[in-house]
Scaffold this active site. Sequence first.
Site, PDB file in Angstrom:
ATOM      1  N   ARG A  66       0.846  -1.201   0.000  1.00  0.00           N
ATOM      2  CA  ARG A  66       0.000   0.000   0.000  1.00  0.00           C
ATOM      3  C   ARG A  66       0.877   1.246   0.000  1.00  0.00           C
ATOM      4  O   ARG A  66       1.999   1.233   0.504  1.00  0.00           O
ATOM      5  CB  ARG A  66      -0.970   0.028   1.174  1.00  0.00           C
ATOM      6  N   HIS A 126      -0.036   8.880  10.468  1.00  0.00           N
ATOM      7  CA  HIS A 126      -0.229   8.933  11.925  1.00  0.00           C
ATOM      8  C   HIS A 126      -1.595   9.545  12.271  1.00  0.00           C
ATOM      9  O   HIS A 126      -1.722  10.261  13.262  1.00  0.00           O
ATOM     10  CB  HIS A 126       0.932   9.669  12.602  1.00  0.00           C
ATOM     11  N   ASP A 143      -4.409   7.300  11.569  1.00  0.00           N
ATOM     12  CA  ASP A 143      -5.347   6.159  11.665  1.00  0.00           C
ATOM     13  C   ASP A 143      -5.669   5.819  13.110  1.00  0.00           C
ATOM     14  O   ASP A 143      -6.840   5.672  13.482  1.00  0.00           O
ATOM     15  CB  ASP A 143      -4.859   4.935  10.857  1.00  0.00           C
ATOM     16  N   GLY A 182      10.446  -3.562   5.053  1.00  0.00           N
ATOM     17  CA  GLY A 182      10.952  -2.456   5.876  1.00  0.00           C
ATOM     18  C   GLY A 182      10.992  -1.117   5.174  1.00  0.00           C
ATOM     19  O   GLY A 182      11.682  -0.206   5.604  1.00  0.00           O
ATOM     20  N   SER A 188       4.180  -1.708   3.601  1.00  0.00           N
ATOM     21  CA  SER A 188       3.277  -2.680   4.230  1.00  0.00           C
ATOM     22  C   SER A 188       3.428  -4.110   3.748  1.00  0.00           C
ATOM     23  O   SER A 188       2.434  -4.816   3.549  1.00  0.00           O
ATOM     24  CB  SER A 188       1.815  -2.248   4.072  1.00  0.00           C
ATOM     25  N   SER A 189       4.660  -4.548   3.600  1.00  0.00           N
ATOM     26  CA  SER A 189       4.851  -5.948   3.213  1.00  0.00           C
ATOM     27  C   SER A 189       4.272  -6.879   4.280  1.00  0.00           C
ATOM     28  O   SER A 189       3.736  -7.939   3.953  1.00  0.00           O
ATOM     29  CB  SER A 189       6.334  -6.245   2.993  1.00  0.00           C
ATOM     30  N   ASP A 228      -2.870   0.215   6.778  1.00  0.00           N
ATOM     31  CA  ASP A 228      -2.271  -0.728   5.843  1.00  0.00           C
ATOM     32  C   ASP A 228      -3.301  -1.777   5.411  1.00  0.00           C
ATOM     33  O   ASP A 228      -3.462  -2.080   4.227  1.00  0.00           O
ATOM     34  CB  ASP A 228      -1.064  -1.423   6.493  1.00  0.00           C
ATOM     35  N   TYR A 245       7.260   4.785  17.308  1.00  0.00           N
ATOM     36  CA  TYR A 245       5.869   4.738  16.836  1.00  0.00           C
ATOM     37  C   TYR A 245       4.936   4.682  18.040  1.00  0.00           C
ATOM     38  O   TYR A 245       3.959   5.425  18.120  1.00  0.00           O
ATOM     39  CB  TYR A 245       5.690   3.497  15.943  1.00  0.00           C
TER      40      TYR A 245
HETATM   41  C1  GLA Z   1       2.459   2.343   9.881  1.00  0.00           C
HETATM   42  C2  GLA Z   1       1.290   1.709  10.618  1.00  0.00           C
HETATM   43  C3  GLA Z   1      -0.037   2.346  10.169  1.00  0.00           C
HETATM   44  C4  GLA Z   1       0.019   3.869  10.255  1.00  0.00           C
HETATM   45  C5  GLA Z   1       1.292   4.396   9.585  1.00  0.00           C
HETATM   46  C6  GLA Z   1       1.475   5.881   9.783  1.00  0.00           C
HETATM   47  O1  GLA Z   1       2.382   2.033   8.523  1.00  0.00           O
HETATM   48  O2  GLA Z   1       1.247   0.317  10.367  1.00  0.00           O
HETATM   49  O3  GLA Z   1      -1.093   1.838  10.953  1.00  0.00           O
HETATM   50  O4  GLA Z   1      -0.103   4.325  11.563  1.00  0.00           O
HETATM   51  O5  GLA Z   1       2.453   3.746  10.079  1.00  0.00           O
HETATM   52  O6  GLA Z   1       0.480   6.569   9.102  1.00  0.00           O
END
Ligand code: GLA
Length: 346
Positions: free
Chosen positions: A9, A16, A18, A106, A110-111, A152, A201
Amino acid sequence: MEVVSSPGRLNIIGDHTDYAGGLSLACAIEQKLQLSFLRQPNVVELRTNYVEGSAKFSLDNLDEQFIASLQPTWIRRVAAVGYLLTQRNIPIAGFSGSLTSQIPVGSGLSSSAAIALASCLAFAPDIDITDAVKVAQQSEWLAAGVRCGLLDQLSIAYGRKDHALLIDFSVESTQQIPVSENIEFWIIDSQIERSLADSAYDDRRQCIEQVAAQLGPLPNLSVDELQMLKPLEKQRARHVVTECARVKAAAGALFSGDHRGLGALMNESHESLRSDFEVSLPALDQLVEAARQIPGVLGARITGAGFGGCCVALCERGAIKDPESLSGKGWLSRPADGLQLLTANE
Ligand code: GLA
């Protein structure tokens, strides 16, 4: 042989937000993972072309301790999905197959969510997609200890070719917005591995949760209403409040074909993530700045959690001839279809 296609994705704008119940504008991308498998009772066996080693585990006695003991570590995500499905009383079957992927690990594409969602369909092909999204999110919490939001998983599950998704996390709804064929996204991989990303995070998330406990949901607040907060809380919350407003404006700009307007909002988003949310790095700022200098680039920002990974630039189609030119690694991408079970030959 059955095949699940699970894309990465790309978050166009709205990072930041969601876990704060805010908004994002994202899409599934052409870079994807494929899980090809045959069903078998009670055992999962997987080979991969892109992470270390093959893996095998039994579905008897799946529990958290067993999952944490599995090697190599990537298989924990698959096992966590199986465990969480059984916790929801969703029947699961074993499978044997191979994972191939074009999604760099990484890089903030979103792998891991792609693996989790593909695993959901392999374990339980008839699963309701809303269950799959939740299970995939929880598998990240369980297998990697990252309390991620739903960005993601929703982007991968509901992505559609040539469309961006406006996601409202307060009600977990998605709306499709057509993406003009005149633009494309340049994904620029900084090749900087995300270090300390997970604890940083969680720090950010905790801070935003504290503010929400005090003042209520952040997307409903204005910047003026943040005045009574402590300086650092104010700074972090200001990012979320202004980012949600930018996403709303960005969705409008995309819908009306105002690509320059969308690019400008992406630039502002980067600035907010850099100075208020402090999830950028000097090397990422330089990449974003360099991308903006290229004719046909309409805006650029970091994408995803930050601290490394990728930047995204909005470009006029055809403007970028060599996507590797800036950092040595990069791709041009358009919004692609989301999660799919492609063939099902019994
Ligand atoms: C990562 C998290 C998501 C989101 C983003 C930042 O990808 O997995 O849930 O919080 O960071 O937008």
